[in-house]
Design a protein around this motif. Structure first.
Motif, PDB file in Angstrom:
ATOM      1  N   CYS A 151       7.282  -0.908  -1.204  1.00  0.00           N
ATOM      2  CA  CYS A 151       6.100  -0.377  -1.871  1.00  0.00           C
ATOM      3  C   CYS A 151       6.422  -0.049  -3.325  1.00  0.00           C
ATOM      4  O   CYS A 151       7.505   0.447  -3.634  1.00  0.00           O
ATOM      5  CB  CYS A 151       5.611   0.878  -1.164  1.00  0.00           C
ATOM      6  SG  CYS A 151       5.054   0.586   0.527  1.00  0.00           S
ATOM      7  N   GLU A 152       5.468  -0.334  -4.182  1.00  0.00           N
ATOM      8  CA  GLU A 152       5.587   0.039  -5.589  1.00  0.00           C
ATOM      9  C   GLU A 152       5.419   1.548  -5.702  1.00  0.00           C
ATOM     10  O   GLU A 152       4.767   2.175  -4.858  1.00  0.00           O
ATOM     11  CB  GLU A 152       4.505  -0.667  -6.411  1.00  0.00           C
ATOM     12  CG  GLU A 152       4.560  -2.181  -6.327  1.00  0.00           C
ATOM     13  CD  GLU A 152       5.835  -2.780  -6.891  1.00  0.00           C
ATOM     14  OE1 GLU A 152       6.383  -2.206  -7.860  1.00  0.00           O
ATOM     15  OE2 GLU A 152       6.283  -3.800  -6.356  1.00  0.00           O
ATOM     16  N   ALA A 153       5.982   2.138  -6.743  1.00  0.00           N
ATOM     17  CA  ALA A 153       5.946   3.592  -6.920  1.00  0.00           C
ATOM     18  C   ALA A 153       4.525   4.146  -6.917  1.00  0.00           C
ATOM     19  O   ALA A 153       4.263   5.198  -6.347  1.00  0.00           O
ATOM     20  CB  ALA A 153       6.670   3.972  -8.207  1.00  0.00           C
ATOM     21  N   GLU A 154       3.592   3.417  -7.537  1.00  0.00           N
ATOM     22  CA  GLU A 154       2.214   3.920  -7.642  1.00  0.00           C
ATOM     23  C   GLU A 154       1.338   3.505  -6.460  1.00  0.00           C
ATOM     24  O   GLU A 154       0.191   3.918  -6.348  1.00  0.00           O
ATOM     25  CB  GLU A 154       1.573   3.453  -8.956  1.00  0.00           C
ATOM     26  CG  GLU A 154       1.357   1.943  -9.061  1.00  0.00           C
ATOM     27  CD  GLU A 154       2.601   1.136  -9.410  1.00  0.00           C
ATOM     28  OE1 GLU A 154       2.514  -0.090  -9.314  1.00  0.00           O
ATOM     29  OE2 GLU A 154       3.648   1.701  -9.759  1.00  0.00           O
ATOM     30  N   GLU A 155       1.882   2.719  -5.558  1.00  0.00           N
ATOM     31  CA  GLU A 155       1.110   2.199  -4.427  1.00  0.00           C
ATOM     32  C   GLU A 155       0.929   3.268  -3.349  1.00  0.00           C
ATOM     33  O   GLU A 155       1.864   3.993  -3.010  1.00  0.00           O
ATOM     34  CB  GLU A 155       1.856   0.996  -3.836  1.00  0.00           C
ATOM     35  CG  GLU A 155       1.139   0.298  -2.728  1.00  0.00           C
ATOM     36  CD  GLU A 155       1.880  -0.928  -2.239  1.00  0.00           C
ATOM     37  OE1 GLU A 155       1.239  -1.755  -1.585  1.00  0.00           O
ATOM     38  OE2 GLU A 155       3.096  -1.067  -2.510  1.00  0.00           O
ATOM     39  N   LYS A 156      -0.282   3.343  -2.815  1.00  0.00           N
ATOM     40  CA  LYS A 156      -0.574   4.271  -1.721  1.00  0.00           C
ATOM     41  C   LYS A 156      -0.230   3.564  -0.415  1.00  0.00           C
ATOM     42  O   LYS A 156      -0.886   2.606  -0.026  1.00  0.00           O
ATOM     43  CB  LYS A 156      -2.046   4.685  -1.788  1.00  0.00           C
ATOM     44  CG  LYS A 156      -2.415   5.793  -0.844  1.00  0.00           C
ATOM     45  CD  LYS A 156      -3.767   6.362  -1.216  1.00  0.00           C
ATOM     46  CE  LYS A 156      -4.405   7.281  -0.225  1.00  0.00           C
ATOM     47  NZ  LYS A 156      -3.606   8.146   0.559  1.00  0.00           N
ATOM     48  N   LEU A 157       0.819   4.023   0.260  1.00  0.00           N
ATOM     49  CA  LEU A 157       1.295   3.322   1.444  1.00  0.00           C
ATOM     50  C   LEU A 157       0.260   3.268   2.558  1.00  0.00           C
ATOM     51  O   LEU A 157       0.230   2.313   3.340  1.00  0.00           O
ATOM     52  CB  LEU A 157       2.625   3.892   1.939  1.00  0.00           C
ATOM     53  CG  LEU A 157       2.674   5.271   2.558  1.00  0.00           C
ATOM     54  CD1 LEU A 157       2.568   5.184   4.069  1.00  0.00           C
ATOM     55  CD2 LEU A 157       3.990   5.915   2.212  1.00  0.00           C
ATOM     56  N   GLU A 158      -0.618   4.261   2.635  1.00  0.00           N
ATOM     57  CA  GLU A 158      -1.646   4.257   3.671  1.00  0.00           C
ATOM     58  C   GLU A 158      -2.585   3.058   3.527  1.00  0.00           C
ATOM     59  O   GLU A 158      -3.018   2.478   4.529  1.00  0.00           O
ATOM     60  CB  GLU A 158      -2.456   5.570   3.626  1.00  0.00           C
ATOM     61  CG  GLU A 158      -1.657   6.801   4.016  1.00  0.00           C
ATOM     62  CD  GLU A 158      -0.832   7.393   2.869  1.00  0.00           C
ATOM     63  OE1 GLU A 158      -0.116   8.380   3.118  1.00  0.00           O
ATOM     64  OE2 GLU A 158      -0.887   6.877   1.734  1.00  0.00           O
ATOM     65  N   LEU A 159      -2.890   2.663   2.284  1.00  0.00           N
ATOM     66  CA  LEU A 159      -3.760   1.506   2.070  1.00  0.00           C
ATOM     67  C   LEU A 159      -3.055   0.212   2.459  1.00  0.00           C
ATOM     68  O   LEU A 159      -3.677  -0.740   2.931  1.00  0.00           O
ATOM     69  CB  LEU A 159      -4.250   1.465   0.628  1.00  0.00           C
ATOM     70  CG  LEU A 159      -5.143   2.637   0.221  1.00  0.00           C
ATOM     71  CD1 LEU A 159      -5.570   2.513  -1.235  1.00  0.00           C
ATOM     72  CD2 LEU A 159      -6.351   2.757   1.132  1.00  0.00           C
TER      73      LEU A 159
END
Length: 142
Positions: A22-30
């Protein structure tokens, strides 16, 4: 751990495991919601067994409380998607798909930063999983 964009086709019944990058700014829930939507549409997975969840948000808190009182809870894909899409965070999750053929997929979230996806049979497409690294499925004892 270097992430690769590799897609392979697995033999039917062959187990595989990946850790998503995951990218740092990415929301893992999405990211997990996208996987759940794909599994619902392509495998008709409508039920999940959750053995561990710690989540914030209105519905996330509700499922966390239920799981704390029961060993394993069953939820629909739409319920799990609601947790992933609501304002809040999923810190821990151990969810296994429920289907007549047995456990086909497992999604693990640890410490709110790591997502592991385990599967049996054909690998999910890269457009669904995104960047990932292969991991030894035997580490997960499933």
């Amino acid at each position: 751990m270097e992430c690769e964009k590799l897609a392979i086709t697995s033999n039917i019944g062959q187990k595989w495991a990946v850790t998503l990058c995951c990218e740092a700014e990415e929301k893992l829930e999405l990211r997990v919601a996208k996987i759940l939507e794909y599994l619902d549409k392509n495998y008709l997975l409508k039920q999940w067994a959750i053995s561990d969840i710690e989540a914030t948000g209105s519905y996330g808190n509700c499922l966390t409380a239920r799981c704390n009182n029961e060993e394993i809870i069953r939820v629909s894909t739409s319920d799990l998607l609601e947790v992933m899409r609501e304002e809040g965070q999923v810190i821990e999750l151990d969810a296994s798909s429920i289907k007549d053929e047995g456990e086909l997929f497992k999604i693990l979230i640890r410490d709110g930063v790591s997502i592991d996806v385990l599967g049996s049979g054909e690998m999910m497409p890269l457009r669904v999983l995104g960047k990932y690294v292969y991991v030894d499925e035997e580490l997960f004892m499933w």
